[in-house]
Write a protein that holds these residues in place. Structure first.
Motif, PDB file in Angstrom:
ATOM      1  N   HIS A  38     -51.132  41.485   5.377  1.00 19.67           N
ATOM      2  CA  HIS A  38     -52.425  41.001   5.883  1.00 19.67           C
ATOM      3  C   HIS A  38     -53.580  41.703   5.166  1.00 19.67           C
ATOM      4  CE1 HIS A  38     -55.633  39.717   8.484  1.00 19.67           C
ATOM      5  NE2 HIS A  38     -55.945  40.993   8.675  1.00 19.67           N
ATOM      6  N   LYS A  39     -53.512  43.012   5.030  1.00 18.42           N
ATOM      7  CA  LYS A  39     -54.593  43.750   4.366  1.00 18.42           C
ATOM      8  C   LYS A  39     -54.684  43.392   2.883  1.00 18.42           C
ATOM      9  CE  LYS A  39     -56.267  45.946   7.878  1.00 18.42           C
ATOM     10  NZ  LYS A  39     -57.657  45.728   8.343  1.00 18.42           N
ATOM     11  N   LEU A  40     -53.556  43.127   2.242  1.00 19.92           N
ATOM     12  CA  LEU A  40     -53.602  42.665   0.853  1.00 19.92           C
ATOM     13  C   LEU A  40     -54.267  41.292   0.771  1.00 19.92           C
ATOM     14  CD1 LEU A  40     -50.103  43.838  -0.425  1.00 19.92           C
ATOM     15  CD2 LEU A  40     -52.338  44.752  -1.117  1.00 19.92           C
ATOM     16  N   ALA A  41     -54.026  40.453   1.764  1.00 20.23           N
ATOM     17  CA  ALA A  41     -54.689  39.150   1.818  1.00 20.23           C
ATOM     18  C   ALA A  41     -56.192  39.325   2.018  1.00 20.23           C
ATOM     19  CB  ALA A  41     -54.083  38.285   2.923  1.00 20.23           C
ATOM     20  N   VAL A  42     -56.587  40.284   2.849  1.00 25.29           N
ATOM     21  CA  VAL A  42     -58.014  40.584   3.041  1.00 25.29           C
ATOM     22  C   VAL A  42     -58.639  41.002   1.707  1.00 25.29           C
ATOM     23  CG1 VAL A  42     -59.641  42.221   4.101  1.00 25.29           C
ATOM     24  CG2 VAL A  42     -57.848  41.157   5.495  1.00 25.29           C
ATOM     25  N   ILE A  43     -57.944  41.862   0.979  1.00 26.24           N
ATOM     26  CA  ILE A  43     -58.436  42.291  -0.332  1.00 26.24           C
ATOM     27  C   ILE A  43     -58.602  41.086  -1.250  1.00 26.24           C
ATOM     28  CG2 ILE A  43     -57.781  43.535  -2.446  1.00 26.24           C
ATOM     29  CD1 ILE A  43     -56.586  45.713  -0.570  1.00 26.24           C
ATOM     30  N   GLY A  44     -57.608  40.215  -1.267  1.00 27.72           N
ATOM     31  CA  GLY A  44     -57.677  39.025  -2.115  1.00 27.72           C
ATOM     32  C   GLY A  44     -58.790  38.088  -1.723  1.00 27.72           C
ATOM     33  N   GLU A  45     -58.993  37.910  -0.435  1.00 27.44           N
ATOM     34  CA  GLU A  45     -60.069  37.047   0.045  1.00 27.44           C
ATOM     35  C   GLU A  45     -61.430  37.626  -0.316  1.00 27.44           C
ATOM     36  OE1 GLU A  45     -61.674  33.646   1.607  1.00 27.44           O
ATOM     37  OE2 GLU A  45     -59.543  34.051   1.296  1.00 27.44           O
TER      38      GLU A  45
END
Length: 122
Positions: free
Chosen positions: A42-49
């Motif tokens: 989830h946090k990697l997705a936040v970084i990507g977003e």
């Protein structure tokens, strides 16, 4: 509308969270822990977003940051969840996220962005 600076701080805070989630873990523990895997992804997705939402101008100003790769990783993580390679996620968590955090912190300092306070439990 959110600013580039807020997106950069999102990246730093997400990388900090990832570091806390995997602190003291080995890859085998990570792969076997659904809760930690899910939180890190989830946090990697936040970084990507956040990276996707940074302006093109800022991205061009910092070509050493692999913006497209970061966004691409997020897209794979979100859209191919059932075929996630947890070894790649582990590497992103323990190698790529800390490096990215340092790079983004350097950008934040050069842009004179005030550091946001991280709330307890984050």
């Amino acid at each position: 509308m959110r600013t580039n600076e807020l997106y950069l701080l999102d990246i730093v805070q997400a990388a900090d969270s990832i570091a806390q989630f995997v602190a003291g873990m080995e890859e085998e523990q990570f792969v076997g822990d659904d809760l930690v895997r899910s939180a890190v992804l989830h946090k990697l997705a936040v970084i990507g977003e956040a990276a996707a939402r940074v302006s093109s101008e800022l991205k061009h100003s910092y070509p050493g940051i692999p913006w497209a790769d970061i966004v691409g990783f997020r897209n794979i993580a979100v859209h191919a969840y059932f075929s996630v390679d947890w070894g790649l996620v582990w590497n992103a968590a323990v190698f790529d996220a800390p490096t990215l955090k340092c790079d983004i912190e350097a950008i934040v300092k050069t842009r004179h962005v005030p550091q946001m306070q991280v709330k307890p439990g984050r």
